[in-house]
Design an enzyme around this catalytic site. Structure first.
Site, PDB file in Angstrom:
ATOM      1  NE  ARG A  57      -3.659  -2.388   2.397  1.00  0.00           N
ATOM      2  CZ  ARG A  57      -4.586  -2.666   3.291  1.00  0.00           C
ATOM      3  NH1 ARG A  57      -4.842  -1.789   4.267  1.00  0.00           N
ATOM      4  NH2 ARG A  57      -5.269  -3.801   3.231  1.00  0.00           N
ATOM      5  NE  ARG A 107      -1.818   4.938   8.576  1.00  0.00           N
ATOM      6  CZ  ARG A 107      -3.051   4.427   8.520  1.00  0.00           C
ATOM      7  NH1 ARG A 107      -3.409   3.696   7.496  1.00  0.00           N
ATOM      8  NH2 ARG A 107      -3.913   4.648   9.505  1.00  0.00           N
ATOM      9  CD  GLU A 145      -9.232  -0.673  10.260  1.00  0.00           C
ATOM     10  OE1 GLU A 145      -9.452  -1.524   9.363  1.00  0.00           O
ATOM     11  OE2 GLU A 145      -9.198   0.552  10.057  1.00  0.00           O
ATOM     12  CB  SER A 149     -12.440  -4.036   8.457  1.00  0.00           C
ATOM     13  OG  SER A 149     -11.822  -4.397   7.234  1.00  0.00           O
ATOM     14  NE  ARG A 186      -2.215  -0.922  11.332  1.00  0.00           N
ATOM     15  CZ  ARG A 186      -3.261  -0.332  10.761  1.00  0.00           C
ATOM     16  NH1 ARG A 186      -4.485  -0.600  11.201  1.00  0.00           N
ATOM     17  NH2 ARG A 186      -3.098   0.529   9.767  1.00  0.00           N
TER      18      ARG A 186
END
Length: 408
Positions: free
Chosen positions: A228, A243, A315, A318, A371
């Protein structure tokens, strides 16, 4: 307006094709040479006119496709309306751990335990890259193998996916590789991209297919590296492993009948919650508001875990129900089973079961390695700088129970 222009072009193309066919039919019989020559000239003119119109039609179709891709999915009636701050907590598990010593963030812990190297990676690859070292390598492998093992017990088929896909597949899954501030890495002078999630290659595995209803639901658990750009991401809240540009992830993906997608959405979030609760993490599950859904999601549940070193919730996963948003673009249908056995006089070769329907697709994160690594290091740190490994991961780390500081 664009749709009307395309319709007119299409009608004109069809008219010219009909005229061209009529000219071709006239030339089949015996003709006077002058008549044949006139028909040849007419055919040439029609062919040239068709080439121009067909090129226009392709261009208009491409533009229409891009416009259609900018239209998001509908939303579930129970989704909170508003920005991210309007999201609603569905569930909370555990509580914040109390420390009787000064805690450290994962960057400091990782440095003291010699678990990763951001400086060398910055020289080799640029910012937001990292080397994992020593027990951090074992921890990544343990998280991946544990997640695949646990999710496979729920009837999911394990996959390792391609990590380079066609740009068209990325777009059909609802991502925008050409958009400003895109999160997608595109490969120059090609029609390919690096994947940002295994959702994309798994979504494409049955592209342009008609599935039998009897095989549904199809459930996959896929391991991949993810890439990403993280365009626009900056600040202390995104430091370290939180990140990064490249990471490993285990993703769950389901193809199902439309009437069952809400049920499978609940199943996916339950699997996620069970995984993280078994690690002893404190987290909350949120029903995300409309402004935070993204184009493909009809409804999305996020899980945010407490990260004491970063002093905030972050987070970690999801789970999204995308209904038929992706399947329509990817061309994935199923044929309903016949409600009654075929009769003796049924026409041979005619498919039973009625017209095909689009499947629904769902995706959910089982493990986003960096994470969860942040969560484990920061939540299970000890006063002496060691880290207690959550019990479910120990069999996947050769029985290792504690990461201890290296003796100097």
């Amino acid at each position: 307006m664009m749709s009307t222009s395309r319709c007119r072009r299409w009608q004109e193309v069809e008219r010219l094709r009909a005229e061209r066919n009529a000219v071709a039919n006239k030339m089949k019989g015996k003709l006077d040479p002058s008549v044949r020559q006139a028909l040849v000239e007419e055919g040439k003119n029609l062919k040239e006119a068709l080439i121009g119109l067909e090129e226009d039609l392709v261009g208009l179709t491409d533009k229409l496709q891009l416009e259609a891709q900018s239209i998001p999915n509908a939303t579930h009636p129970d989704v909170p309306v508003g920005g991210e701050e309007s999201s609603v907590v569905r569930k909370e598990v555990g509580s914040q751990r109390s420390f009787n010593f000064t805690i450290k963030d994962h960057l400091q812990l990782g440095k003291e335990l010699d678990l990763f190297d951001f400086d060398a990676a910055a020289e080799v690859s640029g910012s937001k890259f990292y080397y994992l070292k020593n027990e951090a390598v074992l921890l990544e492998m343990a998280l991946v193998n544990w997640a695949i093992s646990e999710v496979s017990k729920k009837g999911f088929t394990p996959l390792i996916t391609p990590e380079i896909v066609r740009s068209s597949v990325v777009e059909k899954c609802g991502f925008q590789p050409r958009a400003q501030n895109t999160q997608v890495y595109s490969i120059e002078n090609s029609d390919q991209c690096l994947i940002g999630t295994a959702e994309i290659p798994v979504g494409g595995i049955h592209m342009d297919s008609i599935l039998l209803e009897s095989v549904l639901p199809l459930k996959y658990v896929a391991y991949s590296h993810c890439f990403r750009t993280e365009a626009g991401a900056a600040g202390a809240a995104t430091r370290g492993l939180y990140r990064v540009h490249q990471f490993s992830k285990v993703e769950m993906f389901i193809f199902c009948r439309p009437e069952e997608s809400d049920k499978w959405h609940e199943e996916l979030i339950m699997i996620e919650e069970d995984l993280y609760a078994s690690l002893g993490l404190h987290f909350k599950t949120l029903d995300m508001a409309t402004g935070d859904l993204g184009a493909p999601a009809y409804r999305k549940f996020d899980i945010e875990a407490w990260m004491p070193g970063l002093e905030r919730y972050g987070e970690i996963s999801s789970a999204s129900n995308c209904t038929d948003y992706q399947s329509r673009r990817l061309g994935i249908r199923y044929r309903p089973a016949p409600s009654e056995p075929p009769t003796a006089n049924a026409k041979k070769g005619k498919a039973a079961g009625g017209p095909t329907q689009f499947v629904h697709t769902l995706n959910a994160t089982a493990v986003a390695v960096p994470r969860l690594m942040v969560c484990i290091l920061e939540n299970f740190q000890q006063e002496d700088g060691s880290i207690v490994i959550p019990e479910p991961l120990r069999p996947f780390m050769g029985g290792l129970e504690v990461l201890s500081p290296k003796s100097k």
